[in-house]
Structure formats: structure tokens, C-alpha cells
Design an enzyme around this catalytic site. Structure first.
Site, PDB file in Angstrom:
ATOM      1  N   ASN A   1      23.384  36.819 -61.418  1.00 41.30           N
ATOM      2  CA  ASN A   1      23.311  35.205 -60.969  1.00 41.30           C
ATOM      3  C   ASN A   1      23.626  35.343 -62.140  1.00 41.30           C
ATOM      4  OD1 ASN A   1      20.826  35.501 -58.576  1.00 41.30           O
ATOM      5  ND2 ASN A   1      19.862  36.374 -60.439  1.00 41.30           N
TER       6      ASN A   1
ATOM      7  N   GLY B   1      20.869  30.019 -60.448  1.00 45.35           N
ATOM      8  CA  GLY B   1      19.087  30.506 -60.515  1.00 45.35           C
ATOM      9  C   GLY B   1      18.701  31.131 -61.461  1.00 45.35           C
ATOM     10  N   GLN B   2      20.359  31.341 -62.878  1.00 44.72           N
ATOM     11  CA  GLN B   2      20.637  32.284 -64.157  1.00 44.72           C
ATOM     12  C   GLN B   2      19.661  31.567 -64.646  1.00 44.72           C
ATOM     13  OE1 GLN B   2      23.852  32.388 -66.037  1.00 44.72           O
ATOM     14  NE2 GLN B   2      23.402  34.140 -67.456  1.00 44.72           N
TER      15      GLN B   2
ATOM     16  N   HIS C   1      23.250  40.217 -67.247  1.00 52.70           N
ATOM     17  CA  HIS C   1      23.383  41.708 -66.594  1.00 52.70           C
ATOM     18  C   HIS C   1      23.321  41.092 -65.239  1.00 52.70           C
ATOM     19  CE1 HIS C   1      20.226  37.356 -66.412  1.00 52.70           C
ATOM     20  NE2 HIS C   1      20.098  37.688 -64.969  1.00 52.70           N
TER      21      HIS C   1
ATOM     22  N   HIS D   1      21.665  43.432 -61.685  1.00 49.12           N
ATOM     23  CA  HIS D   1      20.019  42.963 -60.770  1.00 49.12           C
ATOM     24  C   HIS D   1      20.543  44.349 -59.907  1.00 49.12           C
ATOM     25  CE1 HIS D   1      17.639  39.558 -61.806  1.00 49.12           C
ATOM     26  NE2 HIS D   1      18.891  38.806 -62.157  1.00 49.12           N
TER      27      HIS D   1
HETATM   28  P1  DGP Z   1      18.176  36.212 -63.820  1.00 51.88           P
HETATM   29  O1  DGP Z   1      17.704  34.672 -62.681  1.00 51.88           O
HETATM   30  O2  DGP Z   1      19.655  36.664 -62.809  1.00 51.88           O
HETATM   31  O3  DGP Z   1      18.669  35.251 -64.691  1.00 51.88           O
HETATM   32  O4  DGP Z   1      17.032  36.926 -63.651  1.00 51.88           O
HETATM   33  C1  DGP Z   1      16.925  37.639 -65.188  1.00 51.88           C
HETATM   34  C2  DGP Z   1      15.146  38.625 -64.802  1.00 51.88           C
HETATM   35  O5  DGP Z   1      14.897  38.714 -66.368  1.00 51.88           O
HETATM   36  C3  DGP Z   1      14.550  37.627 -64.081  1.00 51.88           C
HETATM   37  O6  DGP Z   1      14.300  38.710 -63.143  1.00 51.88           O
HETATM   38  C4  DGP Z   1      13.143  38.588 -64.920  1.00 51.88           C
HETATM   39  C5  DGP Z   1      13.734  39.700 -65.984  1.00 51.88           C
HETATM   40  N1  DGP Z   1      13.271  39.042 -67.101  1.00 51.88           N
HETATM   41  C6  DGP Z   1      12.678  38.044 -68.224  1.00 51.88           C
HETATM   42  N2  DGP Z   1      12.461  38.697 -68.583  1.00 51.88           N
HETATM   43  C7  DGP Z   1      11.782  39.841 -68.952  1.00 51.88           C
HETATM   44  C8  DGP Z   1      11.295  40.279 -69.885  1.00 51.88           C
HETATM   45  O7  DGP Z   1      10.925  40.356 -71.246  1.00 51.88           O
HETATM   46  N3  DGP Z   1      11.547  41.055 -69.192  1.00 51.88           N
HETATM   47  C9  DGP Z   1      11.712  42.305 -68.036  1.00 51.88           C
HETATM   48  N4  DGP Z   1      11.652  43.638 -67.684  1.00 51.88           N
HETATM   49  N5  DGP Z   1      11.938  41.621 -67.609  1.00 51.88           N
HETATM   50  C10 DGP Z   1      12.664  40.024 -67.285  1.00 51.88           C
END
Ligand code: DGP
Length: 114
Positions: free
Chosen positions: A87, A93-94, A100, A102
Site C-alpha cells: 500500500n 490506506g498506507q 512493506h 504484505h
Molecule cells: P499498511 O496499511 O499497508 O500500512 O499496513 C500496515 C500493517 O502493519 C497493518 O496491517 C498492521 C501492521 N502493524 C502495525 N503495527 C504493527 C506492529 O507493531 N506489529 C506488527 N506485527 N504489525 C503491525
């Protein structure tokens, strides 16, 4: 980056369920999984988004995808299929401004995405 949650994960000041690491990349389970397999693959180096990838990052981005192959095999989604999503920016919705990817699998994934 001081206030970046993923940099804190890279620096081990926030614990995660780590499933892969090398000198340039780490991968861990998403805190809010959207599929039975939901792994985040990130560069250790802080890059805000795709728009901030530079020429010198080209091999890093390739390595992220060869890491994704290993993770897909380890998570047993290499044959059934999986999706890699990145994203970028508000419309996508980033939520975390550290590049990163997914990796989602172990369920039927709808297309088009929401
Ligand atoms: P995005 O919307 O693509 O920016 O997704 C960010 C993702 O990061 C979201 O699916 C939840 C994940 N995330 C955020 N904070 C943490 C964290 O502290 N630990 C883990 N394992 N995941 C996290």
C-alpha cells in the site's frame, strides 16, 4: 527513523513474531491478520514508500521477492497461491510509512481488492 514503528521493530525495541531475517530484510506476522497467513516483509533500511525507492535499492527490492519465495514455501502457500501487496499513500490506506509488502494466503483472495 526515530518515530517509525517498523524501524523500532527492526531495532528490536518492539517485539514481533519474526519469521525471516537477513542482513537487509526482516519478515514478521501482521498484528492484525487479514488472512490465515499474513506476513509483512520489510527492508531494514527506512524507505517511506515505493516513491522513495532509488536506483541503489533495486537489488534490495529483488531480495525482498526472493525472501517472499522462501516464506511462501515455509508457510505452505507456494502451491495454493498467495498475494503480495504494497500500500502506497492515502488512497491505498498506507498506515505505516516504512515500505512493506504484505504476503497473504491460505484463503481464497478476492479480486478486485477493496
Ligand atoms: P499498511 O496499511 O499497508 O500500512 O499496513 C500496515 C500493517 O502493519 C497493518 O496491517 C498492521 C501492521 N502493524 C502495525 N503495527 C504493527 C506492529 O507493531 N506489529 C506488527 N506485527 N504489525 C503491525
Amino acid at each position: 527513523m526515530v518515530d517509525c514503528i517498523f524501524c523500532k521493530i527492526v531495532n528490536k525495541s518492539i517485539p514481533v513474531n519474526l519469521i525471516f531475517e537477513d542482513d537487509e530484510i526482516i519478515a514478521f506476522r501482521d498484528i492484525n491478520p487479514q488472512a490465515p497467513v499474513h506476513v509483512l516483509i520489510i527492508p531494514r533500511k527506512h524507505i517511506d514508500s515505493t516513491m522513495d525507492i532509488s536506483k541503489t535499492d533495486e537489488s534490495l527490492i529483488g531480495r525482498i521477492h526472493t525472501a517472499a519465495q522462501k516464506i511462501a514455501i515455509n508457510e505452505s502457500v507456494d502451491k495454493t497461491g498467495f498475494r503480495i501487496v504494497s500500500n502506497n499513500g492515502p488512497d491505498a490506506g498506507q498506515a505505516v510509512a516504512h515500505l512493506h509488502f504484505h504476503l497473504l494466503g491460505k484463503r481464497k483472495l478476492n479480486w478486485p481488492p477493496g
